[in-house]
Design an enzyme around this catalytic site. Sequence first.
Site, mmCIF file in Angstrom:
data_model
loop_
_atom_site.group_PDB
_atom_site.id
_atom_site.type_symbol
_atom_site.label_atom_id
_atom_site.label_comp_id
_atom_site.label_asym_id
_atom_site.label_seq_id
_atom_site.Cartn_x
_atom_site.Cartn_y
_atom_site.Cartn_z
ATOM 1 N N CYS A 129 -3.002 -2.857 2.276
ATOM 2 C CA CYS A 129 -3.975 -3.361 3.253
ATOM 3 C C CYS A 129 -3.372 -4.371 4.228
ATOM 4 C CB CYS A 129 -5.162 -3.984 2.537
ATOM 5 S SG CYS A 129 -4.705 -5.020 1.133
ATOM 6 N N HIS A 253 -8.882 -9.562 5.569
ATOM 7 C CA HIS A 253 -7.681 -10.385 5.502
ATOM 8 C C HIS A 253 -7.420 -11.008 6.884
ATOM 9 C CE1 HIS A 253 -7.124 -8.634 1.700
ATOM 10 N NE2 HIS A 253 -6.209 -7.727 1.966
#
Lengths: 350, 350
Positions: A129, A253
């Site tokens: 990710c 994130h």
Amino acid sequence: MKEYNVAILGATGAVGTRLMQKLAESNIPVKSLKLLASKRSAGKKLKYRDDVLTVEEATPDSFDGVDLVLASAGGAVSKKLLPEAVKRGAVAVDNTSAFRMDPDVPLVVPEVNPDALENHHGIIANPNCSTIQMVVALEPIRKQFGLKQIIVSTYQAASGAGQSGLDELRDEAQEHLDGKKMDAHIFPVKGEKEHYPLAFNLLPQIDVFEKDGYTHEEWKMIHETKKIMLNDMNSGAIKVTATCVRVPVEICHGESVYFTVDDAKDASREKIQSILNDAPGVTLKDDPKKQLYPQPIDAAGKEDTYVGRVRPDQENDNAYNMWVVADNLLKGAALNTVEIGEELVKRDLI
Amino acid sequence: MKEYNVAILGATGAVGTRLMQKLAESNIPVKSLKLLASKRSAGKKLKYRDDVLTVEEATPDSFDGVDLVLASAGGAVSKKLLPEAVKRGAVAVDNTSAFRMDPDVPLVVPEVNPDALENHHGIIANPNCSTIQMVVALEPIRKQFGLKQIIVSTYQAASGAGQSGLDELRDEAQEHLDGKKMDAHIFPVKGEKEHYPLAFNLLPQIDVFEKDGYTHEEWKMIHETKKIMLNDMNSGAIKVTATCVRVPVEICHGESVYFTVDDAKDASREKIQSILNDAPGVTLKDDPKKQLYPQPIDAAGKEDTYVGRVRPDQENDNAYNMWVVADNLLKGAALNTVEIGEELVKRDLI
């Protein structure tokens, strides 16, 4: 029109439910969908479009007649079952780290290196990710100006550890607000010896430690970036270093990315902003005067990678800082996996 | 033994209460203590050692007979009242940004540049919290190997915005856990046009934006570091760039610090760890095998600056990453202010 028998492996997890959602919204013509998971989850009923599907236990024979597998059930499961799926004629897109560094397995972000799909041998790996959102933001800059060096510090959400990680963060936060001791079982790493609270805290460990003092998450960011951008996980053509930190955020994130371009004379803040503004999969959100910059609570549930705070290092002509935020469960996982599937369909590679 | 009449300006805030606590623990011989604050807080009673003291409204005449002022009541208050205190014969240590860039005002971290105190003209400035912990960790490395470049990404706690910032983070977290909308009034910056929730979020804005796209907090980290280490806020001898991000943590800032040394041949991970282990004000907490690294919930309430995750950039011989955590209200504010007071006493400069 060709139609495909699709299976989702790990259908009940935080990424699995999003794989179903993004598959339903995709251009992939689905003839049938099979939901596979561990024995524990078998029998669960999940909605897909207008149908209610029953989750089945994943076994090698589950893949008989399946054309395309989208997998997100952990590395061990992928390692065991995906070769079985390929043996039975399926093409598998894997969201675990099981095959990412295998030289025969393309590691693909469709905005960056879709051509790598042409050489697949049945398994295609979806990157980590934190890597995906960084290369989506950096690739258009690299294309124009070249890249010499990347120094990244991450701010990674609890959901990177799945639904149980998310639940633990919320439970700990409530315990702390109630004046109770926080009870940590998962973070920093499931199954590791020591566990520490994440709520109202920062954990500079994601995944286990390598011998050189880097965590495996940092190792992934360094070597996956090289494999995706340069087709060589050990290339020195772009130098990469990373510090990965888990933060008490649910989804998305954040990344503070410092990068050095080759072609310093031609690059500028305005040109980089303009390139990002036109880049596929990127939304530029960069207006300090209006206090506009990417934030996790805005980017959660969105498909794009958000970039802001673009500005030159005032003391190095060829270097810039920027701030990158994306939904780690969508572009960082389910969405990118489904987009790889779409690209395979478009290129008739299944 | 010389004894001092001390005044604390801004005694009722998050830093002010810690100033009282650290003053009580210090080597400063206190003859009398005066607690000063705004009109709104006047009349409040606070405990100091075995006494109960009444907070008085701060006016120019409050400083008659005062020898040492410790100030943390905001930049505007310092600008107005500290010259009045100096006029009346006091020496003032100021924890606001009001005088930090004044060439006549020393900016001091006692572990780094205590000699700068010798040239004071009545006011000494305490650096910004995020700068202090970084220079405490970097100075021993600089002394041994020299420093060429610093690239820092911060993870800054809510209490950097005072008690009201801390309260807002906790209120928002509870609202979010209850499924309610988070109500933001303070972050990213008190008095700015737009306010965003901090709980479960990341805000890449601390303080207002400069014209060049950097925030004033980032500007402070760049120029204060140069003034403290090189005695010149614009020196190019060490290149510094910074990205400052507010994170949903109560107390303690984290910093991902990338630095390049001059003397690459002699430096190594082990030597840097050993230097940090012996450095004043530093606790090395760096054992990946035991999952030991600095965390905010451990460092809160502690006096030292904690350093861990020291490791070389694998592709640049002269560069290293490390992770630095310290209590922003203590070493980042109250403790450093009192330590400056102690150094002034030791050198008989009051």
